[in-house]
Design a protein around this motif. Structure first.
Motif, mmCIF file in Angstrom:
data_model
loop_
_atom_site.group_PDB
_atom_site.id
_atom_site.type_symbol
_atom_site.label_atom_id
_atom_site.label_comp_id
_atom_site.label_asym_id
_atom_site.label_seq_id
_atom_site.Cartn_x
_atom_site.Cartn_y
_atom_site.Cartn_z
ATOM 1 N N TYR A 1 29.091 -13.674 -14.547
ATOM 2 C CA TYR A 1 29.835 -14.569 -13.673
ATOM 3 C C TYR A 1 29.367 -15.997 -13.938
ATOM 4 O O TYR A 1 28.194 -16.260 -14.125
ATOM 5 C CB TYR A 1 29.694 -14.193 -12.194
ATOM 6 C CG TYR A 1 28.280 -14.062 -11.686
ATOM 7 C CD1 TYR A 1 27.615 -15.137 -11.115
ATOM 8 C CD2 TYR A 1 27.608 -12.847 -11.772
ATOM 9 C CE1 TYR A 1 26.325 -15.015 -10.643
ATOM 10 C CE2 TYR A 1 26.313 -12.713 -11.301
ATOM 11 C CZ TYR A 1 25.680 -13.798 -10.733
ATOM 12 O OH TYR A 1 24.388 -13.677 -10.274
ATOM 13 N N SER B 1 32.980 0.917 -12.024
ATOM 14 C CA SER B 1 33.763 -0.051 -12.796
ATOM 15 C C SER B 1 34.433 -1.112 -11.929
ATOM 16 O O SER B 1 35.070 -2.030 -12.446
ATOM 17 C CB SER B 1 34.811 0.680 -13.629
ATOM 18 O OG SER B 1 35.663 1.440 -12.783
ATOM 19 N N PHE C 1 28.688 -7.094 -15.856
ATOM 20 C CA PHE C 1 29.602 -8.214 -15.667
ATOM 21 C C PHE C 1 28.810 -9.519 -15.725
ATOM 22 O O PHE C 1 27.664 -9.580 -15.306
ATOM 23 C CB PHE C 1 30.286 -8.124 -14.299
ATOM 24 C CG PHE C 1 31.114 -6.890 -14.121
ATOM 25 C CD1 PHE C 1 32.466 -6.905 -14.408
ATOM 26 C CD2 PHE C 1 30.538 -5.714 -13.672
ATOM 27 C CE1 PHE C 1 33.237 -5.769 -14.254
ATOM 28 C CE2 PHE C 1 31.294 -4.570 -13.509
ATOM 29 C CZ PHE C 1 32.648 -4.590 -13.806
ATOM 30 N N LEU D 1 34.572 -7.798 -9.330
ATOM 31 C CA LEU D 1 34.059 -7.368 -10.623
ATOM 32 C C LEU D 1 34.857 -6.124 -10.999
ATOM 33 O O LEU D 1 34.687 -5.080 -10.378
ATOM 34 C CB LEU D 1 32.563 -7.054 -10.513
ATOM 35 C CG LEU D 1 31.698 -8.183 -9.963
ATOM 36 C CD1 LEU D 1 30.315 -7.672 -9.587
ATOM 37 C CD2 LEU D 1 31.589 -9.318 -10.973
ATOM 38 N N THR E 1 34.626 -14.477 -13.446
ATOM 39 C CA THR E 1 33.890 -13.297 -13.907
ATOM 40 C C THR E 1 34.427 -12.788 -15.240
ATOM 41 O O THR E 1 35.560 -13.088 -15.624
ATOM 42 C CB THR E 1 33.983 -12.157 -12.886
ATOM 43 O OG1 THR E 1 35.346 -11.750 -12.766
ATOM 44 C CG2 THR E 1 33.447 -12.573 -11.533
ATOM 45 N N GLU E 2 33.591 -11.991 -15.904
ATOM 46 C CA GLU E 2 34.002 -11.377 -17.161
ATOM 47 C C GLU E 2 33.244 -10.056 -17.336
ATOM 48 O O GLU E 2 32.025 -10.001 -17.151
ATOM 49 C CB GLU E 2 33.699 -12.303 -18.335
ATOM 50 C CG GLU E 2 34.236 -11.787 -19.657
ATOM 51 C CD GLU E 2 34.011 -12.762 -20.794
ATOM 52 O OE1 GLU E 2 34.269 -12.371 -21.944
ATOM 53 O OE2 GLU E 2 33.579 -13.910 -20.548
ATOM 54 N N PHE E 3 33.976 -9.013 -17.674
ATOM 55 C CA PHE E 3 33.371 -7.720 -17.994
ATOM 56 C C PHE E 3 32.699 -7.824 -19.354
ATOM 57 O O PHE E 3 33.226 -8.456 -20.269
ATOM 58 C CB PHE E 3 34.462 -6.636 -18.012
ATOM 59 C CG PHE E 3 33.960 -5.276 -18.381
ATOM 60 C CD1 PHE E 3 33.016 -4.627 -17.610
ATOM 61 C CD2 PHE E 3 34.451 -4.634 -19.508
ATOM 62 C CE1 PHE E 3 32.559 -3.355 -17.951
ATOM 63 C CE2 PHE E 3 33.999 -3.368 -19.855
ATOM 64 C CZ PHE E 3 33.059 -2.726 -19.081
ATOM 65 N N GLN E 4 31.540 -7.216 -19.500
ATOM 66 C CA GLN E 4 30.764 -7.274 -20.742
ATOM 67 C C GLN E 4 30.717 -5.872 -21.385
ATOM 68 O O GLN E 4 29.758 -5.119 -21.184
ATOM 69 C CB GLN E 4 29.343 -7.774 -20.455
ATOM 70 C CG GLN E 4 29.285 -9.156 -19.853
ATOM 71 C CD GLN E 4 29.789 -10.205 -20.827
ATOM 72 O OE1 GLN E 4 29.460 -10.188 -22.011
ATOM 73 N NE2 GLN E 4 30.600 -11.117 -20.335
ATOM 74 N N SER F 1 27.845 -2.526 -21.622
ATOM 75 C CA SER F 1 28.209 -1.476 -20.674
ATOM 76 C C SER F 1 28.287 -0.123 -21.370
ATOM 77 O O SER F 1 28.500 -0.045 -22.580
ATOM 78 C CB SER F 1 29.572 -1.798 -20.039
ATOM 79 O OG SER F 1 29.511 -3.024 -19.346
ATOM 80 N N ALA G 1 36.354 -3.829 -14.332
ATOM 81 C CA ALA G 1 36.487 -3.553 -15.765
ATOM 82 C C ALA G 1 37.976 -3.565 -16.123
ATOM 83 O O ALA G 1 38.788 -2.998 -15.383
ATOM 84 C CB ALA G 1 35.867 -2.212 -16.104
#
Length: 128
Positions: free
Chosen positions: A33, A93, A31, A121, A15-18, A22, A123
């Motif tokens: 994935y 978050s 997020f 997920l 996963t990666e926070f975007q 946001s 942040a």
């Protein structure tokens, strides 16, 4: 990255926070994935459907079902893999996702579910 194997099909998720999509001040957290599906079985399999559970930190649970993934129903020979990236938005978050893929063993038409392991997920600013 988390991984699990069900009936010879390995699912790995990262996963990666975007942050660019946001807006924490409006309780909007996006997020992405990335999923890798590897056929480690001796049979050709086809991904038919997905069934997701999406949890946020407020206790809300969303369910998402549908055909294939990102508009595809990939068929994987033994040893082959398929990768895709998708996204999810939350009102908090922190959250998590989990679910299953419905697969078909091509030679006999037998359906089976493959577990998508729970993945978080989060942040990055929540990690401090």
């Amino acid at each position: 990255m988390v991984s699990s194997i069900t009936n010879g099909v390995k699912i790995s998720v990262q996963t990666e926070f975007q942050p660019e999509y946001s807006n924490p001040f409006q309780a909007h957290f996006v997020f992405s994935y990335h999923v890798r599906i590897q056929n480690e079985s001796d049979f050709t399999v086809k991904l038919l459907r997905r069934h997701w559970y999406i949890y946020d930190a407020n206790g809300q649970i969303r369910e998402v079902e549908g055909e294939g993934v990102v508009g595809q129903q990939p068929t994987l020979e033994p040893g082959q893999s398929y990768e895709y990236t998708s996204g999810c938005n939350l009102n908090t978050s922190i959250g998590k996702m989990a679910g299953t893929y419905q697969m078909e063993r091509v030679f006999d038409g037998k359906y089976f579910n493959v577990i998508i392991p729970d993945f978080n997920l989060i942040a990055p600013f929540r990690m401090n």
